[in-house]
Design an enzyme around this catalytic site. Structure first.
Site, mmCIF file in Angstrom:
data_model
loop_
_atom_site.group_PDB
_atom_site.id
_atom_site.type_symbol
_atom_site.label_atom_id
_atom_site.label_comp_id
_atom_site.label_asym_id
_atom_site.label_seq_id
_atom_site.Cartn_x
_atom_site.Cartn_y
_atom_site.Cartn_z
ATOM 1 N N GLU A 45 43.475 49.572 36.446
ATOM 2 C CA GLU A 45 42.488 48.782 36.280
ATOM 3 C C GLU A 45 42.045 47.986 37.174
ATOM 4 O O GLU A 45 43.448 47.399 37.722
ATOM 5 C CB GLU A 45 42.446 47.906 34.847
ATOM 6 C CG GLU A 45 42.063 49.139 33.587
ATOM 7 C CD GLU A 45 43.041 49.508 32.730
ATOM 8 O OE1 GLU A 45 42.924 50.365 32.135
ATOM 9 O OE2 GLU A 45 44.176 49.175 33.162
ATOM 10 N N THR A 46 41.110 47.401 37.360
ATOM 11 C CA THR A 46 40.646 46.286 38.559
ATOM 12 C C THR A 46 39.605 45.367 37.567
ATOM 13 O O THR A 46 38.644 46.018 36.906
ATOM 14 C CB THR A 46 39.934 46.816 39.549
ATOM 15 O OG1 THR A 46 41.149 47.554 40.350
ATOM 16 C CG2 THR A 46 39.638 45.692 40.535
#
Length: 280
Positions: A45-46
């Site tokens: 994830e970002t």
């Protein structure tokens, strides 16, 4: 140009925990740009921090390499640490597409890059999973020690129990068959020692073959175990994940009942490991 930092969530030192890239001042980025950046970085994830609109300190959007999530645990824990380091705030209200959540950050005196973070989690929507046999076959698991239930907290987590951590370590799922299950993650768990549990997460649907720390599943796992009498409501459990990947991650979770609804809290350490600038 955007400033960003990388935090290993649910780890206390380098090369432990689950990394998340946290981007600051992202009001100028549209959804397509955020998705493409997330795909290029290729972390599980970002996150992208923007201006709040619903009473929070910040608004945060969360992307996997293939889609946006309404809520996620390790990315938000890492984001809370990054925000605390940037602002010196130790109490944060973070807006997500799933709602507004409180975070408490306790800095580690002996390590300026680390802190212990505790977060509130969404009240899950619980249902029995309709495709249990097909899921067990895809995982290569003969049976589940508890009913196979799904907990929707934004991402949808389906729990499958096995007898012990040796059996858990041997799971080698058919990722092609798992990819037929859309918008869900398969969470396999087993007892460990004392009040500890082991966890593995597989989710081709979210662009993650296996995850080192699934914070959004920690609270639901505590609730799942409490609902079926393996843990007392209100008791904190310890969860270890990522061992099989060489990325040991440790989470603490509590499931309680508040106003006749589940109330979940999850905690763990974070460690800031890098900072940089992204030219876009």
């Amino acid at each position: 140009m955007h400033r960003y930092t990388v935090v290993n969530a649910f780890g206390r030192e380098p090369f432990t925990g689950n990394p998340v890239a946290v981007f600051f001042d992202c009001d100028d980025l549209d959804s397509n740009s955020m998705q493409r950046i997330s795909a290029e970085l290729n972390l599980s994830e970002t996150t992208f921090i923007g201006t709040p609109s619903k009473g929070g300190d910040v608004n945060v959007r969360i992307f996997t390499p293939v889609n946006e999530l309404d809520f996620a645990g390790h990315p938000l824990l890492g984001t809370a640490l990054a925000l605390s380091k940037a602002t010196d705030l130790t109490e944060l209200k973070i807006e997500t597409k799933k709602g507004l959540f409180n975070f408490a950050v306790q800095p580690v005196k002996e390590n300026p890059f680390s802190a212990y973070i505790q977060m509130e989690q969404p009240c899950p929507v619980i249902s029995s999973f309709d495709y249990q046999e097909a899921l067990l076959e895809a995982l290569g698991v003969r049976r589940s020690t508890l009913p196979v239930d799904m907990y929707d907290v934004g991402p949808r987590h389906v729990f499958v129990g096995v007898d012990n951590k040796d059996e858990l370590a041997q799971i080698s799922p058919d990722l092609r068959r798992l990819s037929d299950f859309h918008n869900m993650a398969a969470l396999c768990f087993s007892p460990d020692i004392g009040d500890s549990w082991r966890l593995r997460m597989f989710s081709p649907a979210y662009g993650v073959a296996e995850d080192a720390a699934t914070g959004s599943a920690a609270g639901p796992l505590a609730l799942h175990l409490s609902r079926y009498g393996l843990v007392k409501f209100g008791a904190e459990i310890k969860i270890t994940q990522g061992v099989e990947m060489g990325r040991p991650s440790r989470m603490n979770a509590i499931a309680n009942i508040k106003n006749d609804s589940p109330f979940l809290k999850v905690g763990g350490y974070g460690f800031q490991v890098a900072t940089g600038q992204y030219f876009i």
